[in-house]
Design a protein around this motif. Structure first.
Motif, PDB file in Angstrom:
ATOM      1  N   THR A   1       0.841  -1.202   0.000  1.00 37.57           N
ATOM      2  CA  THR A   1       0.000   0.000   0.000  1.00 37.57           C
ATOM      3  C   THR A   1       0.873   1.248   0.000  1.00 37.57           C
ATOM      4  O   THR A   1       0.610   2.208  -0.740  1.00 37.57           O
ATOM      5  CB  THR A   1      -0.942   0.003   1.227  1.00 37.57           C
ATOM      6  OG1 THR A   1      -1.785  -1.140   1.143  1.00 37.57           O
ATOM      7  CG2 THR A   1      -1.784   1.267   1.293  1.00 37.57           C
ATOM      8  N   ASN A   2       1.931   1.241   0.796  1.00 36.09           N
ATOM      9  CA  ASN A   2       2.844   2.388   0.853  1.00 36.09           C
ATOM     10  C   ASN A   2       3.617   2.554  -0.457  1.00 36.09           C
ATOM     11  O   ASN A   2       3.888   3.683  -0.880  1.00 36.09           O
ATOM     12  CB  ASN A   2       3.787   2.256   2.043  1.00 36.09           C
ATOM     13  CG  ASN A   2       3.062   2.434   3.360  1.00 36.09           C
ATOM     14  OD1 ASN A   2       2.034   3.111   3.429  1.00 36.09           O
ATOM     15  ND2 ASN A   2       3.566   1.819   4.414  1.00 36.09           N
ATOM     16  N   CYS A   3       3.958   1.457  -1.118  1.00 36.05           N
ATOM     17  CA  CYS A   3       4.624   1.545  -2.431  1.00 36.05           C
ATOM     18  C   CYS A   3       3.695   2.185  -3.460  1.00 36.05           C
ATOM     19  O   CYS A   3       4.119   3.044  -4.241  1.00 36.05           O
ATOM     20  CB  CYS A   3       5.065   0.159  -2.904  1.00 36.05           C
ATOM     21  SG  CYS A   3       6.494  -0.516  -2.045  1.00 36.05           S
ATOM     22  N   ALA A   4       2.429   1.782  -3.467  1.00 35.56           N
ATOM     23  CA  ALA A   4       1.457   2.353  -4.394  1.00 35.56           C
ATOM     24  C   ALA A   4       1.279   3.853  -4.137  1.00 35.56           C
ATOM     25  O   ALA A   4       1.228   4.660  -5.067  1.00 35.56           O
ATOM     26  CB  ALA A   4       0.121   1.635  -4.273  1.00 35.56           C
ATOM     27  N   SER A   5       1.220   4.223  -2.873  1.00 37.38           N
ATOM     28  CA  SER A   5       1.102   5.629  -2.500  1.00 37.38           C
ATOM     29  C   SER A   5       2.330   6.420  -2.966  1.00 37.38           C
ATOM     30  O   SER A   5       2.210   7.536  -3.477  1.00 37.38           O
ATOM     31  CB  SER A   5       0.939   5.742  -0.984  1.00 37.38           C
ATOM     32  OG  SER A   5       0.944   7.072  -0.574  1.00 37.38           O
ATOM     33  N   PHE A   6       3.504   5.831  -2.800  1.00 39.48           N
ATOM     34  CA  PHE A   6       4.744   6.479  -3.234  1.00 39.48           C
ATOM     35  C   PHE A   6       4.716   6.738  -4.742  1.00 39.48           C
ATOM     36  O   PHE A   6       5.049   7.834  -5.199  1.00 39.48           O
ATOM     37  CB  PHE A   6       5.943   5.597  -2.872  1.00 39.48           C
ATOM     38  CG  PHE A   6       7.267   6.202  -3.242  1.00 39.48           C
ATOM     39  CD1 PHE A   6       7.918   7.056  -2.367  1.00 39.48           C
ATOM     40  CD2 PHE A   6       7.864   5.926  -4.462  1.00 39.48           C
ATOM     41  CE1 PHE A   6       9.133   7.628  -2.703  1.00 39.48           C
ATOM     42  CE2 PHE A   6       9.075   6.482  -4.809  1.00 39.48           C
ATOM     43  CZ  PHE A   6       9.709   7.344  -3.922  1.00 39.48           C
TER      44      PHE A   6
ATOM     45  N   GLY B   1       5.629   2.903   6.975  1.00 43.75           N
ATOM     46  CA  GLY B   1       5.479   4.150   6.238  1.00 43.75           C
ATOM     47  C   GLY B   1       6.607   4.364   5.245  1.00 43.75           C
ATOM     48  O   GLY B   1       7.287   3.418   4.837  1.00 43.75           O
TER      49      GLY B   1
ATOM     50  N   GLU C   1       2.133   7.051  -6.658  1.00 44.68           N
ATOM     51  CA  GLU C   1       1.135   8.087  -6.949  1.00 44.68           C
ATOM     52  C   GLU C   1       1.676   9.484  -6.697  1.00 44.68           C
ATOM     53  O   GLU C   1       1.339  10.422  -7.413  1.00 44.68           O
ATOM     54  CB  GLU C   1      -0.135   7.863  -6.123  1.00 44.68           C
ATOM     55  CG  GLU C   1      -1.046   6.813  -6.689  1.00 44.68           C
ATOM     56  CD  GLU C   1      -1.463   7.102  -8.129  1.00 44.68           C
ATOM     57  OE1 GLU C   1      -1.902   8.233  -8.430  1.00 44.68           O
ATOM     58  OE2 GLU C   1      -1.335   6.192  -8.968  1.00 44.68           O
ATOM     59  N   ARG C   2       2.507   9.628  -5.689  1.00 47.41           N
ATOM     60  CA  ARG C   2       3.070  10.940  -5.349  1.00 47.41           C
ATOM     61  C   ARG C   2       4.258  11.314  -6.239  1.00 47.41           C
ATOM     62  O   ARG C   2       4.659  12.471  -6.252  1.00 47.41           O
ATOM     63  CB  ARG C   2       3.505  10.981  -3.894  1.00 47.41           C
ATOM     64  CG  ARG C   2       2.326  11.128  -2.958  1.00 47.41           C
ATOM     65  CD  ARG C   2       2.784  11.328  -1.565  1.00 47.41           C
ATOM     66  NE  ARG C   2       2.952  10.001  -0.979  1.00 47.41           N
ATOM     67  CZ  ARG C   2       3.390   9.772   0.238  1.00 47.41           C
ATOM     68  NH1 ARG C   2       3.738  10.763   1.014  1.00 47.41           N
ATOM     69  NH2 ARG C   2       3.491   8.555   0.683  1.00 47.41           N
TER      70      ARG C   2
ATOM     71  N   ILE D   1      10.771   2.309   2.179  1.00 50.08           N
ATOM     72  CA  ILE D   1       9.345   2.032   2.335  1.00 50.08           C
ATOM     73  C   ILE D   1       9.203   0.715   3.078  1.00 50.08           C
ATOM     74  O   ILE D   1       9.801  -0.294   2.697  1.00 50.08           O
ATOM     75  CB  ILE D   1       8.629   1.951   0.976  1.00 50.08           C
ATOM     76  CG1 ILE D   1       8.817   3.257   0.197  1.00 50.08           C
ATOM     77  CG2 ILE D   1       7.141   1.664   1.179  1.00 50.08           C
ATOM     78  CD1 ILE D   1       8.232   3.229  -1.206  1.00 50.08           C
TER      79      ILE D   1
ATOM     80  N   LYS E   1       4.781  11.167  -9.792  1.00 49.89           N
ATOM     81  CA  LYS E   1       4.227  10.957 -11.130  1.00 49.89           C
ATOM     82  C   LYS E   1       5.291  11.015 -12.226  1.00 49.89           C
ATOM     83  O   LYS E   1       5.069  10.528 -13.326  1.00 49.89           O
ATOM     84  CB  LYS E   1       3.127  11.965 -11.396  1.00 49.89           C
ATOM     85  CG  LYS E   1       1.968  11.820 -10.414  1.00 49.89           C
ATOM     86  CD  LYS E   1       0.652  12.019 -11.073  1.00 49.89           C
ATOM     87  CE  LYS E   1      -0.472  11.944 -10.081  1.00 49.89           C
ATOM     88  NZ  LYS E   1      -0.965  10.629  -9.847  1.00 49.89           N
TER      89      LYS E   1
END
Length: 191
Positions: A31-36, A186, A38-39, A182, A41
């Motif tokens: 989940t944290n990798c996906a968030s990273f 977090g 996304e941030r 990561i 781009k």
């Protein structure tokens, strides 16, 4: 403690996690990798590693499959040449076949080789790292050599299922620090 002692200690600790705890940490890590991603781009070309299950590395298969199916990202894997102590890097597409090497590493079979300078991000396997981004790897120096070949703006992102250490005292001139780490806890950014 030196790196050899820390490596042994953390590998043993990783093996003692219950399957439920390992899966919980891994899910949070992904989940944290996906968030990273996304941030960040600007990242398109992502190098990833697939897990060596005997070392109980994070299960990166879901991330690999996500990147492989992405219209925005390109994913790359390596083949390990242990005798020469180096990695060769390959662009992976939806049709690329993988086979597990003698060492338990899933590697591409029919893929296009690329130079490391095309990469925007490298997800780096590790055992642990400290609060300054100094990592404890597996001791072969493969990723330290690899990280010297990438562009200066390529993001070096360690991923693992352990917390960071305060400080690793035994670094040498070949060690290349991470930009981020990561984990299930977090995303740590190192300056």
């Amino acid at each position: 403690m030196n790196k050899e002692v820390l490596r042994s200690l953390f590998l043993e600790k990783r093996q003692t996690l219950t399957q439920e705890e390992f899966e919980r940490r891994n899910e949070l890590l992904l989940t944290n990798c996906a968030s990273f991603l996304e941030r960040h781009k600007q990242v398109i070309h992502c190098h990833l590693f697939l897990p060596i299950t005997k070392y109980r590395e994070p299960n990166t298969w879901p991330l690999f499959n996500r990147l492989r199916q992405s219209d925005r990202h390109k994913v790359y894997l390596s083949k390990t040449l242990f005798k020469r102590k180096l990695l060769r890097h390959f662009l992976i597409n939806r049709n690329t076949e993988l086979e597990t090497s003698k060492l338990g590493i899933p590697e591409p079979v029919n893929a296009q080789e690329v130079i490391p300078q095309v990469l925007d991000l490298i997800f780096v396997p590790l055992i642990s790292c400290d609060a300054a981004g100094n990592r404890i790897g597996y001791g072969a120096g493969l990723y330290d050599r690899f990280l010297t070949e990438v562009r200066k703006d390529c993001l070096k992102v360690g991923i693992g299922i352990t917390s960071t250490l305060d400080n690793i005292d035994y670094n040498n001139e070949f060690d290349i620090p991470l930009d981020y780490y990561i984990s299930h806890l977090g995303i740590d950014h190192f300056s």
